[in-house]
Design an enzyme around this catalytic site. Structure first.
Site, PDB file in Angstrom:
ATOM      1  N   HIS A 194       3.374  14.315   0.838  1.00  0.00           N
ATOM      2  CA  HIS A 194       2.819  15.646   0.559  1.00  0.00           C
ATOM      3  C   HIS A 194       3.962  16.643   0.668  1.00  0.00           C
ATOM      4  CE1 HIS A 194      -1.349  14.423   0.521  1.00  0.00           C
ATOM      5  NE2 HIS A 194      -1.196  13.804   1.684  1.00  0.00           N
TER       6      HIS A 194
ATOM      7  N   HIS B 128       0.816  -1.210   0.000  1.00  0.00           N
ATOM      8  CA  HIS B 128       0.000   0.000   0.000  1.00  0.00           C
ATOM      9  C   HIS B 128       0.857   1.271   0.000  1.00  0.00           C
ATOM     10  CE1 HIS B 128      -3.996   1.746   1.706  1.00  0.00           C
ATOM     11  NE2 HIS B 128      -3.301   2.710   1.155  1.00  0.00           N
TER      12      HIS B 128
ATOM     13  N   HIS C  13       1.460   5.269  -2.115  1.00  0.00           N
ATOM     14  CA  HIS C  13       0.957   6.268  -3.066  1.00  0.00           C
ATOM     15  C   HIS C  13       2.166   6.930  -3.721  1.00  0.00           C
ATOM     16  CE1 HIS C  13      -3.125   5.946  -1.360  1.00  0.00           C
ATOM     17  NE2 HIS C  13      -2.494   5.783  -0.210  1.00  0.00           N
TER      18      HIS C  13
ATOM     19  N   ASP D 254      -8.961   3.131  -3.125  1.00  0.00           N
ATOM     20  CA  ASP D 254      -8.363   3.662  -1.889  1.00  0.00           C
ATOM     21  C   ASP D 254      -8.350   5.191  -1.816  1.00  0.00           C
ATOM     22  OD1 ASP D 254      -7.069   3.271   0.671  1.00  0.00           O
ATOM     23  OD2 ASP D 254      -5.376   4.262  -0.252  1.00  0.00           O
TER      24      ASP D 254
ATOM     25  N   HIS E 231      -5.235  -0.586   5.944  1.00  0.00           N
ATOM     26  CA  HIS E 231      -4.846   0.271   7.078  1.00  0.00           C
ATOM     27  C   HIS E 231      -5.819   0.302   8.262  1.00  0.00           C
ATOM     28  CE1 HIS E 231      -7.494   3.017   4.977  1.00  0.00           C
ATOM     29  NE2 HIS E 231      -6.621   3.305   4.041  1.00  0.00           N
TER      30      HIS E 231
ATOM     31  N   ASN F 214      -5.084   9.556   7.726  1.00  0.00           N
ATOM     32  CA  ASN F 214      -6.414   8.964   7.675  1.00  0.00           C
ATOM     33  C   ASN F 214      -6.311   7.477   7.363  1.00  0.00           C
ATOM     34  OD1 ASN F 214      -9.161   8.710   7.644  1.00  0.00           O
ATOM     35  ND2 ASN F 214      -9.385   9.402   5.529  1.00  0.00           N
TER      36      ASN F 214
ATOM     37  N   ASP G  69       1.225   2.627   3.735  1.00  0.00           N
ATOM     38  CA  ASP G  69       0.309   3.696   3.319  1.00  0.00           C
ATOM     39  C   ASP G  69       1.129   4.978   3.067  1.00  0.00           C
ATOM     40  OD1 ASP G  69      -1.918   5.111   2.616  1.00  0.00           O
ATOM     41  OD2 ASP G  69      -2.866   5.086   4.587  1.00  0.00           O
TER      42      ASP G  69
ATOM     43  N   HIS H  43     -10.759   0.549   1.374  1.00  0.00           N
ATOM     44  CA  HIS H  43     -10.506   1.652   2.306  1.00  0.00           C
ATOM     45  C   HIS H  43     -11.781   1.777   3.140  1.00  0.00           C
ATOM     46  CE1 HIS H  43      -9.311   5.984   3.191  1.00  0.00           C
ATOM     47  NE2 HIS H  43     -10.609   6.030   3.407  1.00  0.00           N
TER      48      HIS H  43
HETATM   49 ZN    ZN Z   1      -6.837   4.360   2.357  1.00  0.00          ZN
END
Ligand code: ZN
Length: 439
Positions: free
Chosen positions: A311, A62, A64, A154, A234, A280, A307, A181
């Protein structure tokens, strides 16, 4: 390109084969060739692993990677460098890009970027619905052909239970698992942290634990009714752990992951308004942290996924309410797992490696997750005693939104080997391509 690598005299820990012994490991032409005492080989590259742990390559289910669409936060290349630095040989990247990974072209783009970067293995996860809007199902068969290894919206739950059922059934037809999610956003509303004593104290709007748990329960019931597997992303609350424990006791094909911050931090650590603590699901109570640790220990929680959610600094340098959710995690996952699970004796080293490598591979049916002869030569080398402070060497990730900055940890990945090629050694990513780390 060197075609042979001999990893010498490391303590090989492979839970899938019940190995825990000082041995040599030989990788030839990208595949594991031999595990034995004192392998003598001719012209080979040597990796001296004396005093180190040699584990099957870690797989993160997981992450991003933000490209396409948000290259200012992370690119596939910087994401891969971050993964290599953290000891991961493979990652699965979520489809909440812009455009979303909801059609084969975007999936192909991600795979092309990963191939160009040529560091670790990147497995894209396809969106469940167009634009992740929950309204129109994507063409899962085409996404599978393009290379996705799972299906997920997700960042967004699949609200409509009928849509969830159809997505599960279609994905299952194509041999793919749905990763959900779990969040009822009608319950989480404008919340920015866990709802409870600490949110009252700080005067911030809370996200109740039940916002996660109602969706966990729904997905368990969907899985029970359809007998189709589902993977829950998560998980963060005691209630979620209890529900998954109940599902597993009934023999339902439900699997679940948690992230390092949910077993390392509680909302009590949020004594200030540092936006690095905003993620989150949010950091929960100490009781929840304990439940997550227990869930990992008794096998209710199958895997640890980061996760990893980069940013930019300026995006996080705003009021707590305005800041985006998410923290980076690839470069701290190993240290946090060792410090909060292995060193305190909550998980044995072997059990923890199982959750970082073997189980992730099994859950999504990926290559790797073991050091069997004939498998890909993907290996993570660990130094359990190495003391370091997070951020002392700059993050390889393009972003640095981590609540663990400056925290001291004991234990680190010191080698990442993908297909027999060393891509990270002693804190240095070995790559021909320079990243475009322009801010
Ligand atoms: Zn998520």
């Amino acid at each position: 390109m060197s075609t042979s690598l001999l990893i010498q005299k490391g303590r090989i820990v492979d839970p899938s084969q019940n190995i825990d012994e000082v041995l040599d490991l030989l990788i030839e032409n990208g595949k594991i060739q031999k595990i034995a005492k004192n392998i003598s080989a001719g012209e080979v590259e040597i990796f001296d692993a004396r005093g180190k742990i040699v584990a099957p390559g870690f797989i993160d289910l997981h992450v991003h990677f933000r490209e396409p669409g948000f290259e200012h936060k992370e690119t596939i290349l910087t994401g891969m460098r971050s993964a290599a630095m953290g000891g991961f040989t493979a990652v699965c990247c979520m489809p909440n890009t812009e455009p979303a990974m909801d059609e084969p072209g975007t999936v192909g783009f991600v795979l092309l970027k990963a191939k160009e970067g040529n560091l670790i293995r990147v497995y894209p996860i396809g969106a469940a619905t167009r634009g992740r809007e929950g309204k129109v199902m994507t063409e899962i068969g085409h996404l599978k052909k393009a290379g996705v290894i799972a299906i997920s919206d997700d960042g967004e739950p699949i609200y409509d239970a009928y849509m969830m059922r159809r997505v599960m059934e279609y994905a299952h037809m194509f041999g793919l698992k749905v990763i959900d999610h779990c969040e009822d956003k009608n319950l989480s509303q404008q919340g920015v942290m866990n709802e409870g004593y600490m949110s009252t104290l700080l005067g911030l709007t809370g996200i109740p634990s039940v916002a996660e748990e109602v969706m966990v329960m729904r997905d368990i019931l969907m899985s029970q009714y359809t007998q189709i597997p589902v993977h829950l992303a998560h998980l963060s609350t005691r209630g979620s752990v209890d529900l998954v424990r109940w599902a597993k006791a009934k023999g339902l094909p439900v699997t679940a992951e948690t992230a390092p911050h949910y077993f390392s931090l509680s909302d009590e650590e949020m004594t200030s308004y540092r936006t690095e603590f905003k993620m989150n699901p949010p950091l929960r109570t100490r009781e929840d942290v304990k439940a997550i640790q227990e869930g990992l220990k008794d096998g209710t929680l199958d895997a640890i996924a980061t996760d990893h959610a980069p940013h930019q600094e300026v995006e996080k340098e705003v009021e707590f309410d305005m800041a985006p959710f998410g923290i980076i995690g690839l470069e701290t996952s190993v240290g946090l797992g060792l410090n909060h699970l292995v060193h305190p004796g909550i998980l044995t080293l072997s059990k923890w490696i199982d959750k970082m490598s073997c189980r992730p591979a099994q859950i999504l049916n990926l290559p790797g997750g073991n050091l069997r002869v004939g498998e890909n030569g993907d290996v993570t080398i660990l130094d359990l005693g190495k003391e370091w402070s997070v951020g002392e060497i700059p993050f390889e990730s393009k972003s640095k939104n981590s609540p663990f900055r400056e925290i001291k940890l004991k234990g680190k990945a010191v080698g990442t080997i993908v297909g027999g090629r060393v891509v990270m050694r002693d804190g240095e990513v070995i790559s021909k391509i320079k990243d475009q780390k322009s801010k």
